[in-house]
Design an enzyme around this catalytic site. Structure first.
Site, mmCIF file in Angstrom:
data_model
loop_
_atom_site.group_PDB
_atom_site.id
_atom_site.type_symbol
_atom_site.label_atom_id
_atom_site.label_comp_id
_atom_site.label_asym_id
_atom_site.label_seq_id
_atom_site.Cartn_x
_atom_site.Cartn_y
_atom_site.Cartn_z
ATOM 1 N N GLY A 159 37.213 -66.791 29.472
ATOM 2 C CA GLY A 159 37.221 -65.396 29.056
ATOM 3 C C GLY A 159 37.604 -64.481 30.197
ATOM 4 O O GLY A 159 36.922 -64.445 31.226
ATOM 5 N N GLU B 203 41.910 -67.696 29.603
ATOM 6 C CA GLU B 203 41.859 -66.690 28.528
ATOM 7 C C GLU B 203 42.691 -67.178 27.340
ATOM 8 O O GLU B 203 43.840 -67.571 27.510
ATOM 9 C CB GLU B 203 42.395 -65.344 29.035
ATOM 10 C CG GLU B 203 42.605 -64.291 27.981
ATOM 11 C CD GLU B 203 41.358 -63.968 27.185
ATOM 12 O OE1 GLU B 203 41.432 -63.974 25.939
ATOM 13 O OE2 GLU B 203 40.307 -63.704 27.814
ATOM 14 N N GLU C 157 10.765 -57.725 25.787
ATOM 15 C CA GLU C 157 10.968 -58.225 27.142
ATOM 16 C C GLU C 157 10.827 -57.092 28.154
ATOM 17 O O GLU C 157 9.746 -56.605 28.379
ATOM 18 C CB GLU C 157 12.319 -58.937 27.235
ATOM 19 C CG GLU C 157 12.354 -60.217 26.395
ATOM 20 C CD GLU C 157 13.664 -60.966 26.522
ATOM 21 O OE1 GLU C 157 14.639 -60.399 27.067
ATOM 22 O OE2 GLU C 157 13.702 -62.123 26.083
ATOM 23 N N ASP D 271 24.772 -52.265 20.544
ATOM 24 C CA ASP D 271 25.585 -53.444 20.266
ATOM 25 C C ASP D 271 25.406 -53.975 18.853
ATOM 26 O O ASP D 271 26.309 -54.627 18.320
ATOM 27 C CB ASP D 271 25.246 -54.561 21.262
ATOM 28 C CG ASP D 271 25.725 -54.265 22.669
ATOM 29 O OD1 ASP D 271 26.266 -53.164 22.900
ATOM 30 O OD2 ASP D 271 25.559 -55.136 23.550
ATOM 31 N N ALA E 240 36.147 -58.024 30.770
ATOM 32 C CA ALA E 240 35.479 -57.382 31.897
ATOM 33 C C ALA E 240 34.424 -58.287 32.527
ATOM 34 O O ALA E 240 34.345 -58.409 33.757
ATOM 35 C CB ALA E 240 34.850 -56.066 31.443
ATOM 36 N N HIS F 24 42.182 -32.571 47.784
ATOM 37 C CA HIS F 24 42.991 -33.438 48.637
ATOM 38 C C HIS F 24 42.227 -33.746 49.918
ATOM 39 O O HIS F 24 41.627 -32.840 50.510
ATOM 40 C CB HIS F 24 44.309 -32.744 48.997
ATOM 41 C CG HIS F 24 45.143 -33.512 49.969
ATOM 42 N ND1 HIS F 24 45.893 -34.603 49.594
ATOM 43 C CD2 HIS F 24 45.323 -33.354 51.310
ATOM 44 C CE1 HIS F 24 46.521 -35.080 50.664
ATOM 45 N NE2 HIS F 24 46.187 -34.334 51.715
ATOM 46 N N ALA G 217 27.204 -49.926 27.501
ATOM 47 C CA ALA G 217 25.931 -49.219 27.622
ATOM 48 C C ALA G 217 26.066 -47.732 27.317
ATOM 49 O O ALA G 217 25.206 -47.145 26.657
ATOM 50 C CB ALA G 217 25.367 -49.415 29.031
ATOM 51 N N ALA H 254 32.281 -66.474 29.118
ATOM 52 C CA ALA H 254 32.245 -65.006 29.095
ATOM 53 C C ALA H 254 33.139 -64.543 27.956
ATOM 54 O O ALA H 254 34.125 -63.845 28.149
ATOM 55 C CB ALA H 254 32.725 -64.450 30.436
#
Length: 462
Positions: free
Chosen positions: A177, A200, A36, A308, A180, A441, A316, A265
């Site tokens: 889900g 969830e 792809e 994965d 993230a 700071h 990633a 998800a």
């Protein structure tokens, strides 16, 4: 005719293209097979386009809060189609960048799919071409996990890819889900005015994060009008193509939620079915993930797997690190094994979440005498000045030696700060040493130093 290479990488995502570049830089004749788009899911249908949409959503929220900062813009007309178009343009630009890197590093790219027809041989489709290499790296990534009770042929049943193709915001959406991916899409949709229901199955949102982080995030989501259900299981769904009526069960009690769309998800599964792995002895687990050792070697010599498909952390940056590790082994370069506990995790919702190392619960489970120090961003000058002081930095440490075990953060810009935790964890720094690191700071990062002072029993700004 068989084309031969030193290294062939199957898959052009963050693991594959990084591995190919490193192999080429190491003097190896390298090819990459990608059916792809270069960049894989991350650049095309994941990390990058979602962050583009989240940036648009951030601006929409900022404009809607103008009175806090002393300005008025009148009625805000947010064009989501334009935001979606920009996200595609951002992805396309980065893909073009990877195409350039392939040419720059003299990597041959085959825009086809591949399957094993020998332990060191591949056949391409649709051309039927044959490739061979001493080393083959499998980097075919993953796809969204499909829930069996949902009909994905309907336009209003979404996975992450379909959600990124939408050019309008639904009036209401049910998100299954609260990891993230789910929380980031929820942030986008809610920022554009959608009614968002988050469901969830596990007891809390962001279930892999430290419990205190999960509690804060759920509280903030509820304050901003999200409908959140945890410990809740999807049992079925009726869908006429215009409205989804999803059935749930919580504590043994059924209930229903209606929405214009539903988004699953609920994680990912590896793309390994079409590779013919088992025919040549490449072992996979029950999920289809390829089994690898610390060097990313599979059960077949000369064949590696990264990203994965290994079933480790589906991130990633994890994938890229695995790619670098695999090629280091191919090139005979020494490399430290990856410590998956210390790889950073980020959620780009509001508030942002970032973490690395052990959660407090996991540290106790592993037998440490655990200490925890939490410094609130409500005492941080930069966060207050920025107008967003929700959140905290939490350090988890070993009381006996003072060694840092984990860092968990929620709040503005924390995803830009977590790399520091990775360095501290890798160097096995103590909270005393961390307190001595001078931070600029005003920055949100000062909260890390302040939390270290608290861990040492010497709080300064609280």
């Amino acid at each position: 005719m068989m084309a031969s290479y030193d290294v062939i990488v199957i898959g052009g995502g963050p693991s594959g293209y990084v591995a190919a570049i490193k192999a080429a830089l190491g003097g190896r004749k390298t090819a990459l097979v990608e059916k792809e788009h270069l960049g894989g899911v991350c650049l095309n249908w994941g990390c990058i386009p979602t962050k583009s949409l989240l940036r648009n959503a951030e601006i929409v929220r900022g404009l809607s809060e103008g009175e806090r900062f002393g300005f008025s813009v009148g009625e805000i007309k947010a064009d989501y189609a334009a935001a979606q178009k920009r996200s595609r343009e951002v992805s396309a630009r980065l893909v073009r960048g990877i195409e350039y890197l392939m040419k720059k590093n003299k990597i041959t790219v085959y825009k086809e799919s591949a399957r094993f027809t020998g332990a060191k041989e591949l056949t391409l489709a649709p051309s039927g071409g044959k490739l061979a290499a001493e080393n083959i790296i499998i980097a075919t990534g993953s796809k969204p996990f499909a829930l069996p009770m949902l009909d994905y042929s309907l336009d209003n049943v979404l996975d992450s890819k379909k959600a990124l193709q939408m050019t309008r915001i639904p009036k209401s959406i049910i998100i299954i889900g609260a990891g993230a991916i789910g929380m980031e899409f929820a942030t986008v949709f809610r920022s554009y005015g959608a009614e968002v229901h988050i469901v969830e199955m596990l007891p809390r949102v962001l279930p892999n994060e430290d419990a205190e982080v999960s509690v804060l995030v759920e509280k903030e989501f509820r304050k901003r009008g999200f409908d959140v259900h945890t410990g809740t299981r999807l049992t079925g769904a009726a869908n006429d193509g215009k409205t989804v009526k999803a059935q749930f069960e919580k504590d043994g009690k059924p209930f229903a939620i209606e929405g214009e769309c539903i988004l699953a998800a609920t994680g990912v599964r590896p793309n390994t079915e079409e590779l013919s792995l088992k025919s040549f002895g490449i072992k996979t687990d029950r999920r289809g993930c390829i089994e690898v050792d610390a060097d990313m070697r599979t059960s077949v010599p000369g064949v590696y797997a990264i990203g994965d498909v290994t079933g480790r952390l589906a991130l990633a940056h994890t994938a890229s690190a695995q790619g670098m590790r695999a090629v280091s082994h191919i090139c005979g370069e020494p490399a430290e094994p990856l410590n998956y506990n210390n790889i950073p995790k980020c959620t780009y919702a509001v508030p942002e979440v970032a973490s690395a190392g052990l959660t407090e619960a996991k540290a106790r489970e592993e037998g440490y005498d655990v200490g925890a120090a939490v410094f609130p961003l409500s005492a941080n000058g930069k966060a207050i000045s920025y107008g967003d002081d929700t959140g905290f930095v939490k350090l988890v440490y070993d009381k006996k030696y003072g060694q840092l075990l984990g860092m968990h953060m929620a709040g503005v810009h924390v995803t830009e700060m977590i790399w520091g935790a990775v360095g501290y964890l890798g160097m096995e720094m103590t909270v005393e040493e961390m307190a001595g690191v001078v931070h600029p700071h005003p920055t949100v990062s000062e909260a890390i130093m302040e939390a270290a002072h608290m861990a040492n029993g010497q709080p300064i700004h609280i």
